[in-house]
Design a protein around this motif. Structure first.
Motif, short mmCIF file in Angstrom:
data_model
loop_
_atom_site.label_atom_id
_atom_site.label_comp_id
_atom_site.label_asym_id
_atom_site.label_seq_id
_atom_site.Cartn_x
_atom_site.Cartn_y
_atom_site.Cartn_z
N VAL A 15 1.88 4.95 0.63
CA VAL A 15 1.54 6.07 1.67
C VAL A 15 2.06 7.38 1.41
O VAL A 15 3.25 7.30 0.65
CB VAL A 15 1.96 5.64 3.00
CG1 VAL A 15 1.18 4.37 3.54
CG2 VAL A 15 3.53 5.58 3.15
N GLU A 30 0.75 -1.26 0.07
CA GLU A 30 -0.10 -0.30 -0.04
C GLU A 30 0.76 1.23 -0.05
O GLU A 30 1.78 1.33 0.95
CB GLU A 30 -0.82 0.33 1.21
CG GLU A 30 -1.88 -1.16 1.54
CD GLU A 30 -2.01 -1.55 3.09
OE1 GLU A 30 -2.14 -0.54 3.65
OE2 GLU A 30 -2.34 -2.70 3.18
N ASP A 60 -1.38 10.03 4.57
CA ASP A 60 -1.56 8.52 5.05
C ASP A 60 -0.82 8.49 6.47
O ASP A 60 -1.20 7.81 7.42
CB ASP A 60 -1.35 7.73 4.17
CG ASP A 60 -1.94 7.63 2.87
OD1 ASP A 60 -3.35 7.88 3.05
OD2 ASP A 60 -1.27 7.49 1.70
N ARG A 98 -2.43 10.11 9.37
CA ARG A 98 -3.57 9.33 9.81
C ARG A 98 -3.63 7.81 10.33
O ARG A 98 -3.84 7.62 11.48
CB ARG A 98 -4.68 9.22 8.53
CG ARG A 98 -6.07 9.51 8.62
CD ARG A 98 -6.84 9.47 7.44
NE ARG A 98 -6.06 8.90 6.35
CZ ARG A 98 -5.54 9.43 5.27
NH1 ARG A 98 -5.62 10.83 5.30
NH2 ARG A 98 -5.21 9.05 4.25
N ARG A 99 -2.60 7.36 9.47
CA ARG A 99 -2.17 5.89 10.02
C ARG A 99 -1.24 5.46 11.25
O ARG A 99 -1.11 4.76 12.03
CB ARG A 99 -2.01 5.03 8.75
CG ARG A 99 -3.03 4.87 7.78
CD ARG A 99 -3.13 4.16 6.75
NE ARG A 99 -2.62 2.73 7.01
CZ ARG A 99 -2.14 1.73 6.06
NH1 ARG A 99 -2.33 1.87 4.70
NH2 ARG A 99 -1.90 0.40 6.43
N PHE A 100 -0.10 6.48 11.02
CA PHE A 100 1.08 6.18 11.73
C PHE A 100 1.37 7.70 12.48
O PHE A 100 2.49 8.19 12.25
CB PHE A 100 2.12 5.53 10.63
CG PHE A 100 1.71 4.67 9.94
CD1 PHE A 100 1.51 3.35 10.12
CD2 PHE A 100 1.72 4.77 8.35
CE1 PHE A 100 0.84 2.36 9.63
CE2 PHE A 100 1.12 3.84 7.65
CZ PHE A 100 1.08 2.38 8.14
N PRO A 117 -1.49 -1.50 14.90
CA PRO A 117 -1.00 -1.47 13.55
C PRO A 117 -0.34 0.08 13.42
O PRO A 117 0.04 0.57 12.28
CB PRO A 117 -2.42 -1.35 12.83
CG PRO A 117 -3.61 -1.06 14.17
CD PRO A 117 -2.97 -1.41 15.34
N GLY A 118 -0.55 1.00 14.51
CA GLY A 118 -0.17 2.60 14.36
C GLY A 118 1.34 2.57 14.41
O GLY A 118 2.03 3.50 13.86
#
Ligand code: FAD
Length: 384
Positions: free
Chosen positions: A113, A111, A117, A120-122, A234-235
């Motif tokens: 990034v 995916e 992203d 938001r995700r990390f 997952p972060g």
């Protein structure tokens, strides 16, 4: 077999599985405190830029990690994914872009990034600095010392003898043929074939390796942040940040609440028996990297640090080869800071070389004279 690190134990397991009697000698204990294979964590990734061979071998190894997890019941390998971040645009020619291209072409669902992203995700990451990269869900990390213990236990259960307290001092050679190993105190182990897999100490056993591989110290830093459980997937998956330009990589929190950060860079050339302290300069440069990249981790106290030694080869490729002058002697070493992940797959390569069978990977790891110093593709600055 001299050496109970991942090379030696993987080879022992495979050769035993093929019906051979195997004795592994090691100064012990296993895992040895100074062995490169012994630590809290090692990265497991298929991401090798455009290098198909290591990508393929890593894909095979990951199958093996899953099979070991099933066999053990409690995981050694944690498939938390591998986050690759870049502070520069990721074009097709970059190391990150090449990995992305090769792995997606092979069907792996990576995916992409961007900065948004990342935010938001990390969220631990400074998303104004890391503007590109990708997340590869097929990757993660392995519990290194636990893996060595598991491999040793599996080997013993299969009938391998592990003789701790035996530090091989040299290979016994009779009429140009290896017939065993001798220890400094007059002990001997006799065998039809000898495998030298003693990590950074291997060049002391097998003549001709001193010029093509050498120990390189790398500092490992262990941080203990407040509320460490937040630094978890997952972060916060295993990561590499500007790996080919700056070398930083690290792991999620482990069961002891420790977050490990290290650098896959040029390192410092040392003697195999040099002290194992982390260099102060490495601690400072890690702190300044963290201040820019992971500000919350930069404030965390250091829970520990140490140096671990890569066995670097001049071109970053392993040496899994029969000795050109001593019949019956095989070397399996030269991990160059990236061999651990292959633990479940590398034994087949070593065993095929020992038994003179064809193996698709063996040519890369053949005995070779030193050429121009290069190094693994993701290793910035070479390894001289
Ligand atoms: C800091 C660091 C980080 C790394 N990170 C990663 C990573 O994230 N992912 C990855 O895939 N790889 C990584 N690696 C590389 C990987 O850990 C090594 O390539 C691999 O573990 C080497 O295994 P080995 O069996 O060659 O050596 P070792 O694990 O060092 O084992 C050698 C064994 O030989 C024994 N021995 C020594 N002298 C003798 C003697 N005279 N006689 C008999 N036995 C002897 C030792 O006691 C030891 O048990 C890293 C390495 C380091 C140092």
């Amino acid at each position: 077999m001299a050496g109970a690190g991942v090379f030696g134990l993987a080879a022992a397991l495979e050769l035993r599985g093929r019906g051979c009697s195997v004795i592994v000698v090691d100064p012990g204990p296993v895992p040895h405190p100074l062995a490169a294979s012994n630590d809290v964590s090692r990265m497991v990734r298929m991401d090798y830029a455009g290098d198909q061979l290591y990508s393929d071998l890593a894909a095979e190894a990951i199958e093996g990690w899953h099979s070991w997890n099933r066999r053990r019941g409690c995981p050694l390998y944690h498939e938390d994914g591998f986050l690759v971040l870049s502070s520069q645009p990721v074009d097709d020619g970059s190391v990150e872009g090449q990995s992305f291209g090769l792995l997606t072409a092979a069907g792996w669902p990576l995916e992409r990034v961007d900065g948004g992203d990342v935010a938001r995700r990390f969220p631990f990451w400074n998303s104004s600095r890391y503007i590109g990269g990708y997340f590869n869900p097929r990757g993660g990390w392995a519990e290194a010392g636990e893996t060595v213990s598991f491999m040793a236990a599996e080997a013993v259960a299969a009938g391998v003898e592990i003789r701790c307290g035996f530090r091989a001092d040299g290979v016994l050679v009779e009429s140009g043929r290896a017939v065993g190993l001798r220890s400094g105190d007059g002990g001997e182990v006799r065998a039809d074939r000898v495998v030298a897999a003693a990590g950074v100490w291997t060049p002391r056993l097998a003549p001709g390796l001193g010029d093509v591989m050498w120990p390189v110290a790398q500092s490992l830093l262990y941080f203990r942040p407040d509320a460490p459980e937040r630094f978890a997937p997952p972060g916060f998956p295993p990561w590499a940040a500007d790996l080919s330009r700056a070398g930083w990589y690290g792991f999620p929190v482990n069961a002891e609440g420790v977050v490990k950060v290290a650098n896959h860079g040029p390192g410092r050339r040392v003697d195999a028996d040099a002290p194992r302290e982390a260099a102060l300069a490495d601690i400072e440069s890690c702190r300044s990297f963290l201040a820019q990249a992971l500000p919350e981790l930069a404030r965390a106290p250091l829970a520990g640090s140490r140096a671990c030694f890569y066995c670097d080869t001049w071109d970053g490729n392993f040496y899994i080869a029969n000795h050109p002058e001593i019949e019956g002697l095989t070397v399996a070493t030269g991990g160059s800071g990236h061999a651990f992940k292959f633990a479940p797959a590398i034994g087949r390569v070593v065993a095929d070389v020992v038994q003179g069978r064809a193996n698709p990977y063996a040519a890369r790891f053949a005995w070779r004279a030193r050429g121009e110093i290069s190094g693994e593709v993701t290793r910035y600055g070479g390894n001289d």
